[in-house]
Design a protein around this motif. Structure first.
Motif, PDB file in Angstrom:
ATOM      1  N   UNK A   1       7.216  11.808  -1.737  1.00 44.71           N
ATOM      2  CA  UNK A   1       7.514  10.501  -2.342  1.00 44.71           C
ATOM      3  C   UNK A   1       8.916  10.046  -1.980  1.00 44.71           C
ATOM      4  N   UNK A   2       9.870  10.999  -1.933  1.00 41.75           N
ATOM      5  CA  UNK A   2      11.247  10.634  -1.549  1.00 41.75           C
ATOM      6  C   UNK A   2      11.307  10.243  -0.081  1.00 41.75           C
ATOM      7  N   UNK A   3      10.606  11.001   0.771  1.00 40.76           N
ATOM      8  CA  UNK A   3      10.578  10.658   2.196  1.00 40.76           C
ATOM      9  C   UNK A   3       9.924   9.295   2.407  1.00 40.76           C
ATOM     10  N   UNK A   4       8.841   9.044   1.691  1.00 44.68           N
ATOM     11  CA  UNK A   4       8.143   7.772   1.839  1.00 44.68           C
ATOM     12  C   UNK A   4       8.998   6.615   1.337  1.00 44.68           C
TER      13      UNK A   4
ATOM     14  N   UNK B 105       0.824  -1.212   0.000  1.00 46.13           N
ATOM     15  CA  UNK B 105       0.000   0.000   0.000  1.00 46.13           C
ATOM     16  C   UNK B 105       0.857   1.260   0.000  1.00 46.13           C
ATOM     17  N   UNK B 106       1.922   1.274   0.802  1.00 43.01           N
ATOM     18  CA  UNK B 106       2.790   2.440   0.856  1.00 43.01           C
ATOM     19  C   UNK B 106       3.537   2.639  -0.455  1.00 43.01           C
ATOM     20  N   UNK B 107       3.886   1.544  -1.122  1.00 40.56           N
ATOM     21  CA  UNK B 107       4.519   1.666  -2.436  1.00 40.56           C
ATOM     22  C   UNK B 107       3.564   2.266  -3.462  1.00 40.56           C
ATOM     23  N   UNK B 108       2.294   1.913  -3.365  1.00 42.04           N
ATOM     24  CA  UNK B 108       1.293   2.500  -4.253  1.00 42.04           C
ATOM     25  C   UNK B 108       1.175   4.005  -3.998  1.00 42.04           C
ATOM     26  N   UNK B 109       1.170   4.392  -2.711  1.00 40.16           N
ATOM     27  CA  UNK B 109       1.101   5.813  -2.370  1.00 40.16           C
ATOM     28  C   UNK B 109       2.317   6.552  -2.905  1.00 40.16           C
ATOM     29  N   UNK B 110       3.487   5.926  -2.810  1.00 40.46           N
ATOM     30  CA  UNK B 110       4.707   6.565  -3.324  1.00 40.46           C
ATOM     31  C   UNK B 110       4.594   6.818  -4.825  1.00 40.46           C
ATOM     32  N   UNK B 111       4.123   5.834  -5.572  1.00 38.65           N
ATOM     33  CA  UNK B 111       3.963   5.994  -7.023  1.00 38.65           C
ATOM     34  C   UNK B 111       2.934   7.069  -7.333  1.00 38.65           C
TER      35      UNK B 111
ATOM     36  N   UNK C 200       2.185   9.682  -5.542  1.00 42.31           N
ATOM     37  CA  UNK C 200       2.795  10.984  -5.289  1.00 42.31           C
ATOM     38  C   UNK C 200       3.713  11.397  -6.433  1.00 42.31           C
ATOM     39  N   UNK C 201       4.445  10.456  -6.982  1.00 41.58           N
ATOM     40  CA  UNK C 201       5.312  10.766  -8.120  1.00 41.58           C
ATOM     41  C   UNK C 201       4.488  11.166  -9.344  1.00 41.58           C
TER      42      UNK C 201
ATOM     43  N   UNK D 230       3.576  20.049  -6.936  1.00 36.62           N
ATOM     44  CA  UNK D 230       4.579  19.183  -7.553  1.00 36.62           C
ATOM     45  C   UNK D 230       5.780  18.978  -6.635  1.00 36.62           C
ATOM     46  N   UNK D 231       6.248  20.077  -6.045  1.00 41.09           N
ATOM     47  CA  UNK D 231       7.425  20.004  -5.166  1.00 41.09           C
ATOM     48  C   UNK D 231       7.114  19.188  -3.912  1.00 41.09           C
TER      49      UNK D 231
END
Length: 525
Positions: A504-507, A458-464, A466-467, A497-498
């Motif tokens: 996404x980097x923090x996650x 789930x967290x990987x999905x959130x990271x994507x 955000x990107x 965007x920023x």
């Protein structure tokens, strides 16, 4: 049914665990019982214990009368996994006592089954197979199918009008006796027909609190890159906690004469009874019980000075707070083990409902990682000295090592000095992998934990996502002509965007650190 003793933790508030830990105790699998003012032991045992053969453990103080009874490693129930971490939709490959087994849910019998992880056809692993539409275990190499008793139901390559070769004994899979108790799947490591009804004669050790709805009973599991012996004795050693886990576990109450930064102190530990069936011990504020081969159980001592009960029997009170530490140590193979932990309590039940299970495991994995490398190296040094020479190689002169010495004494006197692998291994430990691989959390825990695996995905999905938001926001700004949108809208898109990219980097860092690899550098703690 063999039941472990009840326990009591009088006047134990949720916000103040018994050892005054400043961080939440429910994150800590081995350490809630450690940094306390230990009650002075009345036993004279271990007053001057050392590794010298001239100071052996006094048998008369520890053992019951009668001839020595040997411990049979293959006449015991072994835990495999918590059922909450087993997926009923697929088979699972596990190793216990050097035996490769496949665990699968037989929906026709509504029961978990434990088979030998070998297809009788060409010895392919059944754990790589599937459960077909009829609820049979199917080998994906050639499609052979097996029912819950291990009988072969189908050989697709056999002629339909030919002899029923699928009924031959050699077409069957070895099925182990198995049962679910305390939400843990257990199996008996012997497929001889005489053990088919072993459950009616001998059951796994029973822990009533794990079946009591008034207690929390969230479990965790992890594969450990050191052996059963080192894992078990480490859990019996509270003295290492302020040092090996410094910065994770802290105490507000320090000794009057503090001799170092960590605040180590003498501990009054003693063995009260030891025989082939394990031992009981006094840890000051708590009692503990080792039920071989797997269970180490710590529960509050009702006679502790600060407790509300003055008798050995806890007072029957509806609001009496109770807490225990339950560790289930599983021998996998030389240099490898598996730990299942659970900390049942009858107070603060709301915490488990509010805090996701995977967040508990983040803290517990950090603690396991903080001494994992130490114990991995220690085991190799013990093997170099020879397991039988443990007491000569290790200098254990204080009472704080009483339980560790008691475990080694039980192991040497009743259980052959080490796990009986029945000649399956050379006796050598596997080579040490790189540190990042040794401390890997993904393959040792995440893939085997339903909650952490779901959180990881789930967290990987959130990271994507955000990107995607970050790229899309920049794209909209770039594609929009000047004047088509207001400056405020353009600036908002840039800020979005920023922020999305930064999050996404923090996650990504959070995911890697908590679900993949997190080193623990003792020098900078």
């Amino acid at each position: 049914m063999e039941a472990l003793p009840a326990f009591s933790v009088p006047s134990l508030p949720v916000s103040t665990p018994p050892d005054n830990i400043t961080k939440p105790f429910f994150f800590n699998p081995t350490f809630s019982v450690s940094l306390v003012d230990w009650k002075k032991s009345k036993s004279k045992l271990f007053t001057a214990l050392s590794s010298s053969v001239s100071t052996p453990l006094p048998d008369s103080d520890l053992e019951i009368d009668g001839p020595p009874q040997k411990f049979d490693w293959y006449s015991q129930w072994y835990p495999v996994m918590p059922v909450c971490d087993l997926d009923k939709r697929k088979p699972h490959g596990k190793k216990v006592m050097g035996i490769d087994v496949v665990v699968w849910w037989d929906r026709n019998e509504s029961a978990w089954k434990v088979f030998d992880d070998t297809c009788p056809h060409r010895l392919a692993p059944l754990s790589e197979g599937r459960i077909d539409q009829w609820g049979r275990l199917q080998c994906v190499y050639h499609g052979w199918c097996f029912d819950g008793s291990g009988h072969c139901n189908l050989i697709p390559q056999a002629p339909r009008d030919g002899p029923p070769i699928h009924t031959f004994q050699k077409a069957c899979v070895a099925a182990y006796p198995s049962t679910v108790q305390n939400d843990i799947l257990w199996f008996w490591p012997n497929t001889d027909p005489q053990y088919k009804d072993i459950l009616s004669r001998k059951s796994p050790p029973y822990i009533p609190e794990l079946d009591d709805p008034s207690f929390t009973r969230s479990m965790g599991n992890r594969d450990i890159p050191y052996g059963y012996e080192v894992l078990t004795e480490n859990l019996m050693d509270p003295a290492h906690v302020p040092y090996a886990h410094y910065g994770i576990m802290q105490t507000r109450q320090q000794p009057k004469d503090k001799v170092d930064r960590e605040g180590g102190r003498p501990l009054e530990l003693s063995i009260e009874k030891l025989d082939a069936n394990g031992f009981t011990a006094n840890q000051g504020w708590s009692k503990s019980k080792f039920v071989p081969p797997s269970i180490f159980y710590v529960y509050s001592n009702p006679e502790q000075p600060n407790g509300s009960s003055s008798s050995a029997e806890p007072k029957k009170s509806s609001n009496q707070k109770k807490f225990a530490l339950i560790f289930v140590c599983i021998p996998v193979s030389p240099g490898k083990s598996r730990l299942i932990w659970c900390f049942p309590r009858n107070f603060g039940l709301w915490i488990d409902k509010v805090v996701p299970r995977w967040m508990f495991h983040v803290g517990q994995n950090l603690i396991l990682d903080s001494d994992l490398y130490l114990l991995h190296v220690e085991e190799h040094k013990i093997m170099e000295a020879g397991a039988a020479n443990w007491q000569r190689a290790c200098f254990v002169p204080t009472k704080s090592d009483a339980l560790v010495v008691g475990f080694r004494k039980w192991l040497n006197k009743y259980a052959g000095g080490q796990v009986d692998w029945r000649g399956k291994y050379s006796g050598l430990l596997p080579p040490s992998p790189p540190r990042e691989q040794l401390l890997d959390r993904y393959w040792s825990h995440v893939v085997n934990c339903h909650s952490c695996n779901l959180a990881y995905k789930s967290l990987n999905v959130v990271e994507v996502m955000l990107q995607i938001i970050s790229v899309a926001s920049i794209g909209i700004v770039a594609a929009t002509k000047q004047g088509m949108v207001s400056a405020v809208a353009r600036n908002s898109l840039v800020v979005t965007a920023v922020l999305s990219f930064a999050l996404s980097r923090w996650l990504a860092h959070f995911i890697y650190k908590n679900f993949r690899y997190h080193d623990y550098d003792h020098a900078f703690r």
